[in-house]
Design a protein around this motif. Structure first.
Motif, short mmCIF file in Angstrom:
data_model
loop_
_atom_site.label_atom_id
_atom_site.label_comp_id
_atom_site.label_asym_id
_atom_site.label_seq_id
_atom_site.Cartn_x
_atom_site.Cartn_y
_atom_site.Cartn_z
N GLN A 81 0.91 -1.23 -0.08
CA GLN A 81 0.00 0.17 0.18
C GLN A 81 1.08 1.29 -0.04
O GLN A 81 0.71 2.15 -0.64
CB GLN A 81 -0.91 0.04 1.29
N GLN A 82 1.97 1.50 0.88
CA GLN A 82 2.80 2.53 0.79
C GLN A 82 3.50 2.52 -0.34
O GLN A 82 3.46 3.76 -1.12
CB GLN A 82 3.62 2.04 2.23
N ALA A 83 3.97 1.33 -1.05
CA ALA A 83 4.57 1.74 -2.32
C ALA A 83 3.66 2.02 -3.54
O ALA A 83 4.10 2.61 -4.36
CB ALA A 83 5.28 0.23 -2.84
N CYS A 84 2.48 1.60 -3.64
CA CYS A 84 1.38 2.11 -4.30
C CYS A 84 1.05 3.28 -4.36
O CYS A 84 1.03 4.22 -5.13
CB CYS A 84 0.02 1.36 -4.24
N ALA A 85 1.08 4.03 -3.10
CA ALA A 85 0.97 5.34 -2.66
C ALA A 85 1.80 6.18 -3.44
O ALA A 85 1.90 7.39 -4.11
CB ALA A 85 0.98 5.78 -1.39
N GLY A 86 3.15 5.56 -3.84
CA GLY A 86 4.31 6.21 -4.52
C GLY A 86 4.28 5.68 -5.93
O GLY A 86 5.24 6.09 -6.83
N ASN A 87 3.01 5.48 -6.47
CA ASN A 87 2.94 4.95 -7.88
C ASN A 87 3.77 3.73 -8.41
O ASN A 87 3.86 3.59 -9.67
CB ASN A 87 3.04 6.22 -8.74
N HIS A 88 4.18 2.79 -7.54
CA HIS A 88 4.43 1.55 -7.98
C HIS A 88 3.48 0.75 -8.81
O HIS A 88 2.80 0.14 -7.65
CB HIS A 88 5.38 0.99 -6.83
N GLN A 89 3.52 0.31 -9.77
CA GLN A 89 2.33 -0.11 -10.47
C GLN A 89 1.99 -1.49 -10.01
O GLN A 89 1.01 -2.00 -9.69
CB GLN A 89 2.64 -0.21 -11.90
N GLN A 90 3.28 -2.38 -9.77
CA GLN A 90 3.15 -3.85 -9.46
C GLN A 90 2.49 -3.70 -8.03
O GLN A 90 1.48 -4.67 -7.68
CB GLN A 90 4.44 -4.51 -9.48
N SER A 91 2.97 -2.96 -7.11
CA SER A 91 2.38 -2.65 -5.79
C SER A 91 0.89 -2.36 -5.92
O SER A 91 -0.07 -3.00 -5.09
CB SER A 91 3.05 -1.78 -4.80
N CYS A 92 0.62 -1.61 -6.76
CA CYS A 92 -1.15 -1.26 -6.89
C CYS A 92 -1.60 -2.50 -7.36
O CYS A 92 -2.84 -2.72 -6.94
CB CYS A 92 -1.07 -0.18 -7.79
#
Length: 216
Positions: A81-92
């Protein structure tokens, strides 16, 4: 659904290919035993706390698998979730899948679907396939076979292996009002998925006459 070997057709630090079957169509959704890392485990926590989305993603992998740190899959999703907040696509994608399945995040298929759509719009191939699956199976989205096909095709065009297999199934069999049967093209796409390592597609391709292969 618990994660198993095989996740999805995205190529990067870790390759994922997945299998969830419904109406003859597969969804990218479970985790592959192979995992490689860019950062050493002892550094990822500090790097993630410093706002590095790639490090947060890898921290999630370490936590999910228990590599060099205790296994904690709830913590893994928090890292993603933290990585997705940084626009990391795979994490999203990981977070969207978590919401859709409700295994390590509160079930929220609608939110998962919205995240898949947004990630697909950014060019994440497996998210496009996941949107197609959601439309085909009414998971957080209305049942819409035409949209399912369109997103499978989009995922395939972006390089998702399951997307090519799923588009191939639609073309092989046809879908009234959506796409006319084109068995040769369908088998070509299924065979392409086979050449990319999708065992199920190899079985399906073997059940039909061998077509002329399309370029990989």
């Amino acid at each position: 659904m618990e994660r198993e070997a095989g996740r999805f057709g995205w190529v990067g630090a870790l390759v994922f290919t997945g299998a969830m079957l419904a109406s003859g169509t597969a969804f990218s959704g479970t985790a592959l035993a192979q995992r490689t890392y860019t950062f050493p485990a002892y550094q990822v926590q500090a790097m993630c706390m410093g706002g590095n989305p790639d490090a947060c993603y890898e921290q999630g992998l370490h936590q999910y698998w228990g590599d060099e740190m205790p296994s904690d899959r709830y913590a893994a999703y928090r890292s993603w979730q933290q990585a997705c907040a940084g626009n990391h696509q795979q994490s999203c994608w990981e977070v969207a899948y978590g919401y859709q399945e409700g295994t390590y995040l509160p079930p929220n298929p609608q939110l998962g679907f919205q995240m898949f759509v947004q990630n697909c719009s950014r060019g994440h191939a497996s998210s496009c396939n996941s949107v197609g699956y959601a439309y085909e199976n009414a998971q957080g989205a209305p049942l819409d076979i035409a949209s399912a096909y369109r997103y499978y095709e989009m995922g395939c065009n972006l390089g998702d292996t399951w997307g090519c297999r799923n588009q191939g199934i639609y073309l092989r069999d046809g879908r009234p009002g959506v796409v006319a049967p084109d068995p040769m093209r369908g088998i070509q796409l299924i065979s392409l998925a086979c050449t990319r390592g999708l065992a199920q597609a190899c079985t399906e391709a073997a059940q039909a006459p061998t077509p002329t292969m399309i370029p990989i």
